[in-house]
Design a protein around this motif. Structure first.
Motif, PDB file in Angstrom:
ATOM      1  N   VAL A 180       0.915  -1.098   0.043  1.00 51.29           N
ATOM      2  CA  VAL A 180      -0.104  -0.108  -0.112  1.00 51.29           C
ATOM      3  C   VAL A 180       0.933   1.204   0.027  1.00 51.29           C
ATOM      4  O   VAL A 180       1.355   1.573   1.179  1.00 51.29           O
ATOM      5  CB  VAL A 180      -0.954  -0.156   1.241  1.00 51.29           C
ATOM      6  N   SER A 181       1.063   1.570  -1.194  1.00 49.74           N
ATOM      7  CA  SER A 181       1.903   2.830  -1.337  1.00 49.74           C
ATOM      8  C   SER A 181       1.119   4.212  -1.264  1.00 49.74           C
ATOM      9  O   SER A 181       0.109   4.228  -1.904  1.00 49.74           O
ATOM     10  CB  SER A 181       2.932   2.797  -2.722  1.00 49.74           C
ATOM     11  N   MET A 182       1.755   5.353  -0.980  1.00 46.97           N
ATOM     12  CA  MET A 182       1.178   6.647  -0.793  1.00 46.97           C
ATOM     13  C   MET A 182       1.677   7.559  -1.935  1.00 46.97           C
ATOM     14  O   MET A 182       2.980   7.650  -1.904  1.00 46.97           O
ATOM     15  CB  MET A 182       1.387   7.296   0.482  1.00 46.97           C
ATOM     16  N   GLU A 183       0.743   7.938  -2.738  1.00 51.21           N
ATOM     17  CA  GLU A 183       1.140   8.990  -3.820  1.00 51.21           C
ATOM     18  C   GLU A 183       0.401  10.256  -3.462  1.00 51.21           C
ATOM     19  O   GLU A 183      -0.531  10.455  -3.872  1.00 51.21           O
ATOM     20  CB  GLU A 183       0.734   8.550  -5.124  1.00 51.21           C
ATOM     21  N   ASP A 229      -0.037 -15.283   0.578  1.00 54.39           N
ATOM     22  CA  ASP A 229      -1.516 -15.301   0.648  1.00 54.39           C
ATOM     23  C   ASP A 229      -1.947 -14.075  -0.199  1.00 54.39           C
ATOM     24  O   ASP A 229      -1.696 -13.250   0.010  1.00 54.39           O
ATOM     25  CB  ASP A 229      -2.112 -15.171   2.001  1.00 54.39           C
ATOM     26  N   PRO A 230      -2.913 -14.306  -1.091  1.00 54.56           N
ATOM     27  CA  PRO A 230      -3.375 -13.363  -2.138  1.00 54.56           C
ATOM     28  C   PRO A 230      -4.210 -12.334  -1.281  1.00 54.56           C
ATOM     29  O   PRO A 230      -4.616 -11.240  -1.833  1.00 54.56           O
ATOM     30  CB  PRO A 230      -4.256 -14.073  -3.098  1.00 54.56           C
ATOM     31  N   ALA A 231      -4.650 -12.639  -0.054  1.00 53.31           N
ATOM     32  CA  ALA A 231      -5.482 -11.728   0.870  1.00 53.31           C
ATOM     33  C   ALA A 231      -4.746 -11.000   1.614  1.00 53.31           C
ATOM     34  O   ALA A 231      -5.301 -10.254   2.494  1.00 53.31           O
ATOM     35  CB  ALA A 231      -6.658 -12.365   1.501  1.00 53.31           C
ATOM     36  N   GLU A 232      -3.362 -10.895   1.527  1.00 54.75           N
ATOM     37  CA  GLU A 232      -2.359 -10.300   2.333  1.00 54.75           C
ATOM     38  C   GLU A 232      -1.725  -9.106   1.696  1.00 54.75           C
ATOM     39  O   GLU A 232      -1.523  -9.127   0.601  1.00 54.75           O
ATOM     40  CB  GLU A 232      -1.284 -11.142   3.038  1.00 54.75           C
ATOM     41  N   CYS A 233      -1.346  -8.027   2.554  1.00 48.03           N
ATOM     42  CA  CYS A 233      -0.573  -6.855   1.977  1.00 48.03           C
ATOM     43  C   CYS A 233       0.365  -6.367   3.022  1.00 48.03           C
ATOM     44  O   CYS A 233       0.325  -6.828   4.162  1.00 48.03           O
ATOM     45  CB  CYS A 233      -1.446  -5.886   1.407  1.00 48.03           C
ATOM     46  N   TYR A 234       1.446  -5.741   2.745  1.00 48.18           N
ATOM     47  CA  TYR A 234       2.654  -5.413   3.398  1.00 48.18           C
ATOM     48  C   TYR A 234       2.867  -3.935   3.460  1.00 48.18           C
ATOM     49  O   TYR A 234       2.926  -3.414   2.331  1.00 48.18           O
ATOM     50  CB  TYR A 234       3.742  -6.145   3.120  1.00 48.18           C
ATOM     51  N   VAL A 235       3.199  -3.299   4.482  1.00 50.77           N
ATOM     52  CA  VAL A 235       3.772  -2.137   4.610  1.00 50.77           C
ATOM     53  C   VAL A 235       4.905  -1.915   5.665  1.00 50.77           C
ATOM     54  O   VAL A 235       4.665  -2.369   6.723  1.00 50.77           O
ATOM     55  CB  VAL A 235       2.667  -1.046   4.989  1.00 50.77           C
ATOM     56  N   GLY A 236       5.804  -1.238   5.483  1.00 50.63           N
ATOM     57  CA  GLY A 236       6.964  -1.058   6.169  1.00 50.63           C
ATOM     58  C   GLY A 236       8.300  -0.767   5.661  1.00 50.63           C
ATOM     59  O   GLY A 236       8.681  -1.211   4.515  1.00 50.63           O
ATOM     60  N   GLU A 243      -7.574   1.772   3.019  1.00 50.27           N
ATOM     61  CA  GLU A 243      -7.675   1.250   1.485  1.00 50.27           C
ATOM     62  C   GLU A 243      -7.580  -0.187   1.317  1.00 50.27           C
ATOM     63  O   GLU A 243      -8.206  -0.804   0.473  1.00 50.27           O
ATOM     64  CB  GLU A 243      -6.532   2.316   0.798  1.00 50.27           C
ATOM     65  N   ALA A 244      -6.663  -0.807   2.076  1.00 53.31           N
ATOM     66  CA  ALA A 244      -6.625  -2.465   1.899  1.00 53.31           C
ATOM     67  C   ALA A 244      -7.931  -3.049   2.317  1.00 53.31           C
ATOM     68  O   ALA A 244      -8.067  -3.915   1.650  1.00 53.31           O
ATOM     69  CB  ALA A 244      -5.411  -2.756   2.848  1.00 53.31           C
ATOM     70  N   ALA A 245      -8.447  -2.512   3.399  1.00 58.42           N
ATOM     71  CA  ALA A 245      -9.719  -2.974   3.766  1.00 58.42           C
ATOM     72  C   ALA A 245     -10.840  -3.138   2.799  1.00 58.42           C
ATOM     73  O   ALA A 245     -11.690  -3.631   2.613  1.00 58.42           O
ATOM     74  CB  ALA A 245     -10.175  -2.475   5.034  1.00 58.42           C
ATOM     75  N   LYS A 246     -10.849  -1.632   2.352  1.00 61.38           N
ATOM     76  CA  LYS A 246     -11.862  -1.276   1.278  1.00 61.38           C
ATOM     77  C   LYS A 246     -11.919  -2.248   0.152  1.00 61.38           C
ATOM     78  O   LYS A 246     -12.786  -2.539  -0.625  1.00 61.38           O
ATOM     79  CB  LYS A 246     -11.620   0.209   0.826  1.00 61.38           C
ATOM     80  N   LEU A 247     -10.606  -2.564  -0.334  1.00 60.46           N
ATOM     81  CA  LEU A 247     -10.477  -3.392  -1.428  1.00 60.46           C
ATOM     82  C   LEU A 247     -10.437  -4.836  -1.070  1.00 60.46           C
ATOM     83  O   LEU A 247     -10.245  -5.829  -2.028  1.00 60.46           O
ATOM     84  CB  LEU A 247      -8.959  -3.210  -2.260  1.00 60.46           C
ATOM     85  N   GLY A 248     -10.797  -5.395   0.101  1.00 55.50           N
ATOM     86  CA  GLY A 248     -11.139  -6.672   0.385  1.00 55.50           C
ATOM     87  C   GLY A 248      -9.980  -7.419   0.994  1.00 55.50           C
ATOM     88  O   GLY A 248     -10.153  -8.712   1.074  1.00 55.50           O
ATOM     89  N   PRO A 298      -9.269  -0.952  12.078  1.00 56.12           N
ATOM     90  CA  PRO A 298     -10.487  -1.453  11.853  1.00 56.12           C
ATOM     91  C   PRO A 298     -10.739  -2.737  12.028  1.00 56.12           C
ATOM     92  O   PRO A 298      -9.726  -3.304  12.244  1.00 56.12           O
ATOM     93  CB  PRO A 298     -10.518  -0.760  10.406  1.00 56.12           C
ATOM     94  N   THR A 299     -11.866  -3.237  12.333  1.00 55.26           N
ATOM     95  CA  THR A 299     -12.618  -4.367  12.648  1.00 55.26           C
ATOM     96  C   THR A 299     -12.587  -5.348  11.197  1.00 55.26           C
ATOM     97  O   THR A 299     -12.679  -6.680  11.369  1.00 55.26           O
ATOM     98  CB  THR A 299     -13.615  -4.455  13.360  1.00 55.26           C
ATOM     99  N   ASN A 300     -12.719  -4.682  10.156  1.00 51.00           N
ATOM    100  CA  ASN A 300     -12.739  -5.613   8.924  1.00 51.00           C
ATOM    101  C   ASN A 300     -11.506  -6.210   8.164  1.00 51.00           C
ATOM    102  O   ASN A 300     -11.562  -6.632   7.214  1.00 51.00           O
ATOM    103  CB  ASN A 300     -13.669  -4.980   7.893  1.00 51.00           C
ATOM    104  N   ILE A 301     -10.343  -5.842   8.921  1.00 53.28           N
ATOM    105  CA  ILE A 301      -9.359  -6.354   8.411  1.00 53.28           C
ATOM    106  C   ILE A 301      -8.316  -6.837   9.730  1.00 53.28           C
ATOM    107  O   ILE A 301      -8.229  -5.973  10.490  1.00 53.28           O
ATOM    108  CB  ILE A 301      -8.375  -5.375   7.381  1.00 53.28           C
ATOM    109  N   GLU A 302      -7.652  -7.805   9.512  1.00 59.59           N
ATOM    110  CA  GLU A 302      -6.592  -8.041  10.599  1.00 59.59           C
ATOM    111  C   GLU A 302      -5.211  -7.382  10.569  1.00 59.59           C
ATOM    112  O   GLU A 302      -4.699  -7.357   9.500  1.00 59.59           O
ATOM    113  CB  GLU A 302      -6.210  -9.618  10.743  1.00 59.59           C
ATOM    114  N   VAL A 303      -4.846  -6.483  11.357  1.00 53.34           N
ATOM    115  CA  VAL A 303      -3.815  -5.713  11.404  1.00 53.34           C
ATOM    116  C   VAL A 303      -2.729  -6.451  12.469  1.00 53.34           C
ATOM    117  O   VAL A 303      -2.716  -6.494  13.552  1.00 53.34           O
ATOM    118  CB  VAL A 303      -4.055  -4.462  11.877  1.00 53.34           C
TER     119      VAL A 303
END
Length: 436
Positions: free
Chosen positions: A278-281, A367-374, A394-399, A416-421
């Motif tokens: 998840v990159s910020m532009e 896992d295709p349902a994972e994303c990474y930031v750091g 943004e990651a949660a919004k895209l599922g 948020p509760t709709n994604i595991e952090v």
């Protein structure tokens, strides 16, 4: 004299025209026609000029909220990328809001521009086409027509009659730009200028060209793909980190509302060497797929090839993985790219970069349902990044179901509760959790 009597070389003399008092430039004037004079800081008014919104929200974002009256905007890009198409669309939109637009072309005839306008469905009584390269005549027509907006396509084809050098030379470009700046600032006219680029990607002409204007935009993209990226590298009226994404269609440029879906739509579920970041532009979070391919090196020195990612960053991350995570990468050729043609240059992509490299090296998919930031430090620690709330939302919004972030970013906010952090402290811990 064609030959220098000192060094003996031919054609090395350069003529410099010295301006006399009669040809000196007039005093700088304000929009109301008043000659500029020194003022006390406390007496200067700070009335904010209203911005004019176009129908392209992506362009408004990159400009900092809209078109600023009296500004000089320079747009550069490769040949055929769509600079003239973008400006003709914007000219049609601005002319429909009540403003008069003068489109000056030094490369095309009025018939050619009309053909493009028909294809783009641009039609307005307030849009004037003027094929001309002489700045003296252009200035006269601006005085007569008094437009609100002027488009110059392109600055390298314009010429000042007072300058004896060739069209497109350093002296011509400098004087033409200075004249356009005087017109913009003294008459309150917004001027868009198209600039050609060199093989190296920089705008052709002297560097002072970019220093003189208010805003410098680069129109990027691949001629073999339909997506175009508009990026601000200088903006006196807004952030230089904003980015706008367009799609080239038969009817012109259409803005892409959700670029993350575009960058992820062709991702394979079981692919190895793939990681989502998840990159910020600017103020916008964008999810981009980073792909890595590692193969044993046939020759003595391993290759490091990167597209859309800084090659030095790739070498740094691979060195950290070898030292801190015990991955033997010195005999591996590494090929990395950011899918979709976007360029990633912020530190927050480090973790996804490392995961993609380790995934390809171990031949184990993520896992295709994972994303990474750091961000990764040289000692193997995962360092905190900015705007973590926007990235996670943004990651949660895209599922996405799970996102790995620096452990220190878990403080002082409620995920948020709709994604595991999941917070990770070191690259070794991250690899163990993600790849086992």
């Amino acid at each position: 004299m064609g030959r220098c009597p000192n060094c003996g070389k031919w054609n090395t003399f350069v003529e410099e025209v010295i301006e006399t008092a009669s040809t000196a430039k007039p005093s700088r004037r304000a929009v109301g026609g008043v000659v500029a004079k020194p003022e006390k800081l406390a007496e200067v008014t700070t009335e904010k000029e209203p911005r004019v919104k176009t129908q392209l929200g992506e362009l408004n974002r990159v400009l900092g909220g809209g078109v600023v009256p009296g500004s000089l905007v320079l747009i550069g890009g490769d040949p055929g990328i769509g600079k003239s198409t973008l400006l003709l669309q914007v000219s049609g939109q601005l002319s429909q809001t009540g403003g008069q637009v003068l489109y000056v072309s030094g490369e095309e005839s009025a018939t050619q521009i009309k053909m493009r306008a028909n294809r783009l469905s641009v039609a307005s009584d307030n849009l004037y086409l003027y094929p001309e390269t002489d700045m003296g005549r252009i200035r006269e027509n601006i005085d007569e027509l008094k437009p609100d907006y002027v488009v110059i396509d392109s600055v390298q084809t314009m010429s000042q009659p007072d300058i004896q050098s060739a069209v497109g030379s350093v002296a011509q470009i400098r004087e033409v730009t200075a004249e356009l700046m005087r017109i913009a600032k003294t008459r309150g006219i917004t001027i868009f200028v198209v600039g050609h680029v060199t093989k190296g990607g920089a705008i052709a002409g002297p560097k002072i060209l970019e220093h003189m204007v208010d805003t410098v935009l680069y129109f990027e993209g691949d001629l073999h793909h339909t997506y175009r990226i508009l990026r601000a590298v200088k903006n006196r009226f807004g952030s230089t980190n904003e980015l706008g994404i367009f799609e080239m269609q038969e009817t012109g440029l259409a803005e892409v509302q959700n670029p993350s879906e575009i960058f992820l739509e062709e991702r394979l579920d079981d692919a190895t060497g793939s990681a989502i970041v998840v990159s910020m532009e600017g103020t916008r979070p964008i999810l981009v797929e980073i792909q890595a391919l590692l193969t044993p090196s046939v020759f003595g020195n391993a290759q490091r090839t990167a597209s859309g990612i800084d090659r030095n960053r790739v070498s740094l991350i691979m060195a950290v993985l070898e030292k801190r995570a015990n991955l033997m990468l010195q005999n591996q050729d590494a090929y990395l790219k950011a899918a979709g043609g976007v360029k990633l240059d912020e530190p927050a992509v480090d973790l996804a970069l490392a995961i993609s490299i380790a995934s390809s090296y171990r031949d184990k998919g993520t896992d295709p349902a994972e994303c990474y930031v750091g961000e990764i430090g040289l000692t193997g620690e995962i360092r905190r990044v900015n705007r973590i709330e926007s990235r996670v939302n943004e990651a949660a919004k895209l599922g996405f179901k799970r996102i790995y972030i620096p452990k220190n970013n878990l403080k002082d906010w409620t995920p948020p509760t709709n994604i595991e952090v999941i917070g990770v402290a070191t690259i070794r811990q991250a690899l163990k959790l993600i790849l086992g």
